[in-house]
Design an enzyme around this catalytic site. Sequence first.
Site, PDB file in Angstrom:
ATOM      1  N   ARG A  25      -6.003 -16.566  -0.951  1.00  0.00           N
ATOM      2  CA  ARG A  25      -6.404 -15.048  -1.423  1.00  0.00           C
ATOM      3  C   ARG A  25      -5.181 -14.068  -1.111  1.00  0.00           C
ATOM      4  NH1 ARG A  25      -8.946 -18.118  -4.255  1.00  0.00           N
ATOM      5  NH2 ARG A  25     -11.227 -18.122  -4.441  1.00  0.00           N
ATOM      6  N   ARG A  62       7.785   0.202   3.558  1.00  0.00           N
ATOM      7  CA  ARG A  62       8.926   0.127   2.833  1.00  0.00           C
ATOM      8  C   ARG A  62       9.990  -0.767   2.997  1.00  0.00           C
ATOM      9  NH1 ARG A  62       9.855   5.111   0.084  1.00  0.00           N
ATOM     10  NH2 ARG A  62       8.180   6.391   1.129  1.00  0.00           N
ATOM     11  N   LYS A  70      -4.774 -26.997  12.041  1.00  0.00           N
ATOM     12  CA  LYS A  70      -5.273 -25.515  11.563  1.00  0.00           C
ATOM     13  C   LYS A  70      -5.884 -25.567  10.154  1.00  0.00           C
ATOM     14  CE  LYS A  70      -2.222 -22.755  14.123  1.00  0.00           C
ATOM     15  NZ  LYS A  70      -2.197 -21.271  14.291  1.00  0.00           N
ATOM     16  N   ARG A  99      -2.362   4.312   6.462  1.00  0.00           N
ATOM     17  CA  ARG A  99      -2.415   5.646   6.679  1.00  0.00           C
ATOM     18  C   ARG A  99      -3.213   6.530   7.300  1.00  0.00           C
ATOM     19  NH1 ARG A  99       2.262   6.601   2.387  1.00  0.00           N
ATOM     20  NH2 ARG A  99       1.105   8.618   1.742  1.00  0.00           N
ATOM     21  N   HIS A 117      -6.878 -22.832   8.298  1.00  0.00           N
ATOM     22  CA  HIS A 117      -6.677 -21.447   7.615  1.00  0.00           C
ATOM     23  C   HIS A 117      -5.236 -21.027   8.130  1.00  0.00           C
ATOM     24  CE1 HIS A 117      -7.413 -19.904  11.569  1.00  0.00           C
ATOM     25  NE2 HIS A 117      -6.926 -18.592  11.066  1.00  0.00           N
ATOM     26  N   ARG A 164       0.542  25.685  20.301  1.00  0.00           N
ATOM     27  CA  ARG A 164      -0.037  26.193  21.916  1.00  0.00           C
ATOM     28  C   ARG A 164       1.130  26.248  22.669  1.00  0.00           C
ATOM     29  NH1 ARG A 164      -6.005  23.496  21.605  1.00  0.00           N
ATOM     30  NH2 ARG A 164      -6.877  24.725  20.096  1.00  0.00           N
ATOM     31  N   ILE A 191       4.568   6.052   9.454  1.00  0.00           N
ATOM     32  CA  ILE A 191       4.116   4.665  10.033  1.00  0.00           C
ATOM     33  C   ILE A 191       5.152   3.562   9.936  1.00  0.00           C
ATOM     34  CG2 ILE A 191       1.594   5.198   9.319  1.00  0.00           C
ATOM     35  CD1 ILE A 191       1.961   3.286   6.885  1.00  0.00           C
ATOM     36  N   ASP A 192       6.117   3.605   9.055  1.00  0.00           N
ATOM     37  CA  ASP A 192       7.139   2.622   8.950  1.00  0.00           C
ATOM     38  C   ASP A 192       7.985   2.389  10.232  1.00  0.00           C
ATOM     39  OD1 ASP A 192       6.272   2.649   6.438  1.00  0.00           O
ATOM     40  OD2 ASP A 192       7.840   3.696   5.570  1.00  0.00           O
TER      41      ASP A 192
HETATM   42  O1  F6P Z   1       6.707   5.796   4.421  1.00  0.00           O
HETATM   43  C1  F6P Z   1       5.290   5.859   4.513  1.00  0.00           C
HETATM   44  C2  F6P Z   1       4.783   4.880   3.319  1.00  0.00           C
HETATM   45  O2  F6P Z   1       3.445   4.595   3.604  1.00  0.00           O
HETATM   46  C3  F6P Z   1       5.537   3.600   3.057  1.00  0.00           C
HETATM   47  O3  F6P Z   1       5.099   2.409   4.092  1.00  0.00           O
HETATM   48  C4  F6P Z   1       4.986   3.323   1.773  1.00  0.00           C
HETATM   49  O4  F6P Z   1       6.091   2.296   1.056  1.00  0.00           O
HETATM   50  C5  F6P Z   1       5.183   4.659   1.019  1.00  0.00           C
HETATM   51  O5  F6P Z   1       5.100   5.492   2.197  1.00  0.00           O
HETATM   52  C6  F6P Z   1       3.971   4.891   0.142  1.00  0.00           C
HETATM   53  O6  F6P Z   1       4.150   6.191  -0.347  1.00  0.00           O
HETATM   54  P1  F6P Z   1       3.290   6.921  -1.425  1.00  0.00           P
HETATM   55  O7  F6P Z   1       2.038   7.409  -0.456  1.00  0.00           O
HETATM   56  O8  F6P Z   1       4.232   8.129  -1.638  1.00  0.00           O
HETATM   57  O9  F6P Z   1       2.889   6.215  -2.398  1.00  0.00           O
END
Ligand code: F6P
Length: 328
Positions: A252, A170, A212, A261, A214, A24, A125-126
């Site tokens: 756990r 990652r 604590k 993501r 937990h 846009r 997102i990293d």
């Molecule tokens: O780079 C973003 C990411 O979500 C990392 O945090 C993760 O290690 C990787 O991609 C996972 O990649 P894929 O979706 O290809 O398995």
Amino acid sequence: MRIGILTSGGDSPGMNAALRAAVRVGAGLGFELVGIRRGFTGLIEGDLIPLDNRAVGGIIERGGTVLYTARSKAFLTPEGQERALATIADEGLDGLIVIGGNGSLKGARFLEEQGVPTVGVPGSIDNDIYGTAMAIGVDTALNTVVDCLNKIRDTALSHERAFVVEVMGRKSGYIALMGGLAGGAEIVLIPEVPVSLGKILGQVDEGLKKGKHHSIIVVAEGFSPKGALKEGKSAGRVVSDFLEESGEIETRLTILGHLQRGGSPSAFDRILASRLGAAAVQQFKDGKTGVMVALSGSKIVTVPLDELDRDGSNIDLEVYRLAYAVAT
Ligand code: F6P
């Protein structure tokens, strides 16, 4: 001017908002934006779609990427690169906008070096991209992590258990650190600060002694316990198995995985993405390509694409210490 735009690598919430803004604002500057589907794969295969203002309507609130994305292996080969450059020439593209993480931005740099005016937009997102305080999608992913931690705490408290929560990132511990701090985790384990399994158990014990009942332990997927082998296990699994086998506390494991993501982008990500998308097309107007648009403080700045191989860690050790200080 005809500018191609693609999203590449792992999708991140807000990529659509960046696309919408580029189309846009670009139209307002007199540019025609063309969508390239499936990242560099689509560039190689010539999978292009026209984009106008209406084509990007109703997408600001959508996670993922309407352009689709891919981790293109072919683009790493000379044949693939040649075909990508041929598509750019055949389609009469005067430039390219690449929205993605480190690998994708490397691709952007390659194209710029081949004479294709290119602008990068950080989307991952990293939060491990050099030169930007935040990449598109980080804030939404953090909100997802916090939401999950809130829910996990309910059951952890009820059963007086330890919960190991493995998050993405990652090689970066950003999501773990910031998500752990915001979610009130007792322990945060990140690749940037190796800690032994014995020390982690000691920290859990200390919490128990302090009353604590937990423990929430957020582990970055890239964390490696000092002196211990992972033997094919995920980082979270190693920590969780060790704690459970110690007999000190029932433990756990939850791996949040690709949940992080997805989802509708947060207000922060929509605003950041809109600003970055707009700034990307503005670079073409100003004739200043070969850069990534980025966030520095509250301002949008540019960083040369050829500087992006520097360390992109956004980990602040003071924040790491704070996460522990507020968890005592
Ligand atoms: O780079 C973003 C990411 O979500 C990392 O945090 C993760 O290690 C990787 O991609 C996972 O990649 P894929 O979706 O290809 O398995």
